[in-house]
Structures are given as C-alpha cells and as structure tokens.
Design a protein around this motif. Structure first.
Motif, mmCIF file in Angstrom:
data_model
loop_
_atom_site.group_PDB
_atom_site.id
_atom_site.type_symbol
_atom_site.label_atom_id
_atom_site.label_comp_id
_atom_site.label_asym_id
_atom_site.label_seq_id
_atom_site.Cartn_x
_atom_site.Cartn_y
_atom_site.Cartn_z
ATOM 1 N N TYR A 258 1.119 -1.334 -0.308
ATOM 2 C CA TYR A 258 -0.224 -0.299 0.096
ATOM 3 C C TYR A 258 1.273 1.717 0.068
ATOM 4 C CZ TYR A 258 -2.650 3.816 2.208
ATOM 5 O OH TYR A 258 -3.403 4.665 2.000
ATOM 6 N N GLY A 259 0.897 2.082 -0.891
ATOM 7 C CA GLY A 259 1.496 2.880 -0.452
ATOM 8 C C GLY A 259 3.078 2.938 -1.408
ATOM 9 N N ARG A 260 3.933 3.196 -0.028
ATOM 10 C CA ARG A 260 5.510 2.977 0.258
ATOM 11 C C ARG A 260 5.510 2.125 1.434
ATOM 12 N NH1 ARG A 260 9.011 6.750 -1.668
ATOM 13 N NH2 ARG A 260 8.542 7.898 -3.884
ATOM 14 N N LEU A 261 4.518 1.484 1.807
ATOM 15 C CA LEU A 261 4.540 0.065 2.554
ATOM 16 C C LEU A 261 4.092 -1.032 1.565
ATOM 17 C CD1 LEU A 261 4.074 -1.902 5.799
ATOM 18 C CD2 LEU A 261 2.022 -0.721 5.371
ATOM 19 N N PHE A 262 5.431 -2.442 2.261
ATOM 20 C CA PHE A 262 5.107 -3.442 1.536
ATOM 21 C C PHE A 262 5.599 -4.664 2.399
ATOM 22 C CE2 PHE A 262 7.511 -0.373 -0.802
ATOM 23 C CZ PHE A 262 6.763 -1.190 -2.909
ATOM 24 N N LEU A 263 4.779 -5.259 2.481
ATOM 25 C CA LEU A 263 3.857 -6.413 2.686
ATOM 26 C C LEU A 263 5.351 -7.384 2.857
ATOM 27 C CD1 LEU A 263 0.332 -6.139 3.817
ATOM 28 C CD2 LEU A 263 1.739 -5.227 5.070
ATOM 29 N N ARG A 291 15.693 -6.413 -4.029
ATOM 30 C CA ARG A 291 16.677 -6.554 -5.692
ATOM 31 C C ARG A 291 15.637 -5.260 -6.559
ATOM 32 N NH1 ARG A 291 20.022 -9.638 -6.383
ATOM 33 N NH2 ARG A 291 20.520 -11.799 -5.805
ATOM 34 N N ALA A 292 14.359 -5.698 -6.168
ATOM 35 C CA ALA A 292 13.368 -4.846 -6.128
ATOM 36 C C ALA A 292 13.647 -3.060 -5.815
ATOM 37 C CB ALA A 292 11.881 -4.756 -6.373
ATOM 38 N N LEU A 305 9.641 -2.787 -8.277
ATOM 39 C CA LEU A 305 8.860 -2.354 -7.369
ATOM 40 C C LEU A 305 7.391 -2.825 -7.456
ATOM 41 C CD1 LEU A 305 10.638 0.303 -4.872
ATOM 42 C CD2 LEU A 305 10.108 -2.068 -4.133
ATOM 43 N N ASP A 306 7.263 -1.998 -8.937
ATOM 44 C CA ASP A 306 5.637 -1.666 -9.013
ATOM 45 C C ASP A 306 4.911 -3.214 -9.155
ATOM 46 O OD1 ASP A 306 5.890 0.513 -9.496
ATOM 47 O OD2 ASP A 306 6.182 1.327 -10.901
ATOM 48 N N ALA A 307 5.706 -4.063 -9.770
ATOM 49 C CA ALA A 307 5.624 -5.708 -9.451
ATOM 50 C C ALA A 307 5.807 -6.191 -8.659
ATOM 51 C CB ALA A 307 6.367 -5.855 -10.935
ATOM 52 N N TYR A 308 5.742 -5.926 -7.784
ATOM 53 C CA TYR A 308 6.938 -6.048 -6.455
ATOM 54 C C TYR A 308 5.126 -7.097 -6.028
ATOM 55 C CZ TYR A 308 6.669 -8.001 -1.011
ATOM 56 O OH TYR A 308 6.773 -8.464 -0.394
ATOM 57 N N SER A 309 3.956 -7.163 -5.650
ATOM 58 C CA SER A 309 2.791 -7.927 -4.811
ATOM 59 C C SER A 309 2.217 -8.940 -6.611
ATOM 60 C CB SER A 309 1.924 -6.974 -4.788
ATOM 61 O OG SER A 309 0.660 -7.791 -4.400
ATOM 62 N N ASP A 310 2.612 -8.821 -7.451
ATOM 63 C CA ASP A 310 2.191 -10.178 -8.432
ATOM 64 C C ASP A 310 3.126 -11.056 -8.339
ATOM 65 O OD1 ASP A 310 -0.215 -8.361 -9.299
ATOM 66 O OD2 ASP A 310 0.844 -7.011 -10.951
#
Length: 372
Positions: A258-263, A291-292, A305-310
């Motif tokens: 979410y935004g600049r938070l990565f789970l 790595r992202a 980073l944009d693709a991190y979740s997918d």
C-alpha cells in the motif's frame, strides 16, 4: 533481519524497529526448516553461515510412520541442501551479522505507528524504552512484523482483499527438553503426529487435535502417551516447556503493498505449518523486495517495485496449493472423522504413489526444496 542485512551489504541505509528486547527475540521458538532455495539464497548473498547450527542435523531425513510401521523416506533428493536451523538460531546469527556491520537495530520500540504511507516520505513513530517519542522519516517501509503486526493494520480499510481457508482441526504444538526420537511424521487413526529436533536435547512435537481443543485438554502424561501410540514406538520423555494450540489455516492478502509500505512474510500470508513453507515464503518475499528496491535506489528503475505484489503472489499461491494439498493428504490419511473413510483411502493411495512413482517423487521433492 534478512532484509536489513541484504540492504546493509548493498550500501542502503535502513533502520530495524523491534517491539521486544534482544534476549526475548533470540530465544523465541518458531519454525526450524530452511529449504534448499533459502540456503542457496543466503549463499549467493555471502551469508551461508547464518543457517549453520552445529546442534541440529545438517540434512532433513527421517521416517514416515503409518499405523506404527516405519517407511524410510528422504525429504528431498541428493541435491537437497535444506537444513534444520532453529529459527532463534537463524535470528541470532542474522542479528549478530547486522550489528557487526554497523546496522541500526532499535529494540523495545513500543506503540509503533506507520504514517503517511501513501506519500513519498512515510514516517514511523514509536515510543522508546525510556518513554521518549521517536520518529523515523524514510523512503520505504518493509512490514515484516507478522500476522498480528501493526504494518498491515495501518492500511486503510478496503484497500486489501483477504482470501482465507480454515481447516477443521488444529495442532497441539509442544516444545520439550527431550531427545528427538522417533524422528519424523506419523499417520495414525488417532490423527497426525510429528517430531523434529530443536537442538541437541530438545524437540518440537505436533499432535493433530480437534479444532476446539485447548492446552488444558492435554496434560503432559497424555501428550507422551499419544506420541508413543501414534508413532508405534516408545518416545523419550522430558520436561515440557511450552504447549499451545496452533490453528491450521491459509490466508493471503492482496495486494502485498500500500503506497510505500510493502508487506513481507506472515504480514501478507499464512500457510499451514504442515508444509514448512512459512520461512520459505518470507525469504522469497525478502529477496524480491530487496532486489526491486536496489533497482529503484541504484538505477532509478521502479518497475520491479511496481511488480512486487504480482511477482510474490504468483509464488505464494503456488505454495498455498502445495500446502493445502499436503495438509489434507497427511491428515485425511489418518483420522477419518473429518474427511471420511473414502477420503482416507484416497489419501493413502496418494501416499503410496509418492513412495512408488519417480515422477510423483520428483515433483514433491522440487516443491519441498522450494525450487518450483
């Protein structure tokens, strides 16, 4: 701690904020299997030493007991590099490496509150042990604080979709000061049992119990009697130092940011412990995220980073499928009160295939090693 070490070794400043004190963190017992992919990942980052533990077996080998009869099954083929490394040993090794490299690790941080997560400069506020208010303004926040942590709770309602599956049974998890023997998994009409080392003279035991069971239902004598019954062999006993009920469930949150938070890890997903893939998924998220982030910081490329979740969710769902299949298989093959006699025989047919079919064994080994 893995995120912190990888970033620090790559020249990126970071701060690790921890609620508990160091002594508590380094003795807290959790899982203990780092699979082949995890071992190779640490080696590639020049940190293979953090998964070394001289008090535990170097390889994961053991027996599967079905109705008291032992079947020798090697979990992983000759290429498997999976190791038993008690999680508190891994955390201790990672902590030592981080601090020796000059890392900024802040223990006893209370009332942690991430703010402005959808801005370019989020802030993490907390109260230090001396009661003073602290604030860290940063570029990104990595939420590595587990299923009940504050990171995911800081995401506004409605921004994440939760997918979940509850199993009808639970595990009684027991930490005992007793030699790990018998060693492995047991399938029995009374339910599943498992026993794994947690050091030279300690073992972690798991017993399948009804979903509404409580620790009070299981006095120590009953635990040892049931372990011996399900393995079909007398079990070495010893003081039980921890006893708790572990619900079996699968949970996935989408997206993992979410935004600049990565789970990362349990903050984003839970797998049933039968699969031993909680550490695997957390370490996978870690490497994808680091790595992202490095591509963004060092090269100005934000595509990873944009693709991190997918990227992570594709892997997460693959291992959720593996975890649910394995959990159903091992539990249905024993206690027929949940799946019925038909599913019990189906599960046992699958177990025979795993023991007899090279193709089935190869697929299982690749998933077990974390290589798919």
């Amino acid at each position: 701690m893995t995120v912190g070490n990888f970033l620090l070794r790559s020249g990126v400043d970071c701060v690790v904020v921890e609620k508990r004190d160091r002594a508590y963190v380094e003795r807290r017992q959790r899982a203990g299997v780092v699979d082949t992919r995890g071992v190779r990942m640490f080696r590639e980052w020049g940190m293979e030493h953090v998964v070394k533990d001289s008090s535990s077996p170097a390889k994961i080998t053991g027996g599967t007991f079905i109705d008291g009869v032992r079947y020798d099954i090697a979990f992983g083929d000759d290429e498997s590099e999976a190791v038993f490394c008690p999680q508190q040993v891994l955390v201790r090794n990672l902590t030592t490496a981080f601090l020796e490299a000059g890392g900024d690790l802040r223990y006893e941080a209370l009332d942690v509150a991430p703010e402005d997560l959808d801005s370019e400069r989020p802030t993490v506020r907390y109260r230090a042990a001396d009661g003073s208010a602290k604030a860290i303004t940063c570029d990104y926040v990595a939420g590595c604080d587990g299923f009940h942590g504050v990171s995911r709770a800081s995401v506004p309602a409605g921004r994440l979709t939760v997918h979940s599956h509850e199993f009808p049974y639970s595990w009684l998890s027991v930490l005992a000061e007793a030699t790990c023997a018998p060693y492995g998994m047991a399938i029995h009409d009374h339910g599943l049992a498992a026993r794994f080392p947690r050091g030279a003279d300690a073992s972690r035991l798991y017993l399948q119990v009804p979903g509404d069971a409580t620790p009070e239902d299981w006095p120590d004598d009953r635990v040892w009697t049931e372990v011996s019954a399900r393995f079909g062999a007398e079990a070495p006993t010893g003081p039980i130092v921890d006893k708790r009920i572990v619900p079996l469930r699968s949970v996935v949150f989408d997206p993992m940011r979410y935004g600049r938070l990565f789970l990362l890890g349990d903050a984003a997903h839970i797998v049933p412990p039968m699969s031993a893939k909680g550490i695997h998924l957390a370490l996978y998220d870690t490497e994808v995220f680091v790595r992202a982030l490095l591509a963004q910081v060092k090269e100005g490329d934000g595509s990873l980073l944009d693709a991190y979740s997918d990227t992570c969710l594709r892997h997460v769902w693959n291992y959720q499928a593996y975890a649910v299949w394995l959990t159903d298989l091992m539990h249905n093959a024993g206690d027929a009160s949940y799946g019925g006699a038909f599913r019990k025989q189906i599960a046992r047919a699958e177990l025979r295939r795993l023991n007899e079919s090279p193709s089935a064994i190869r697929l299982f080994n690749d998933l077990n090693a974390g290589l798919l």
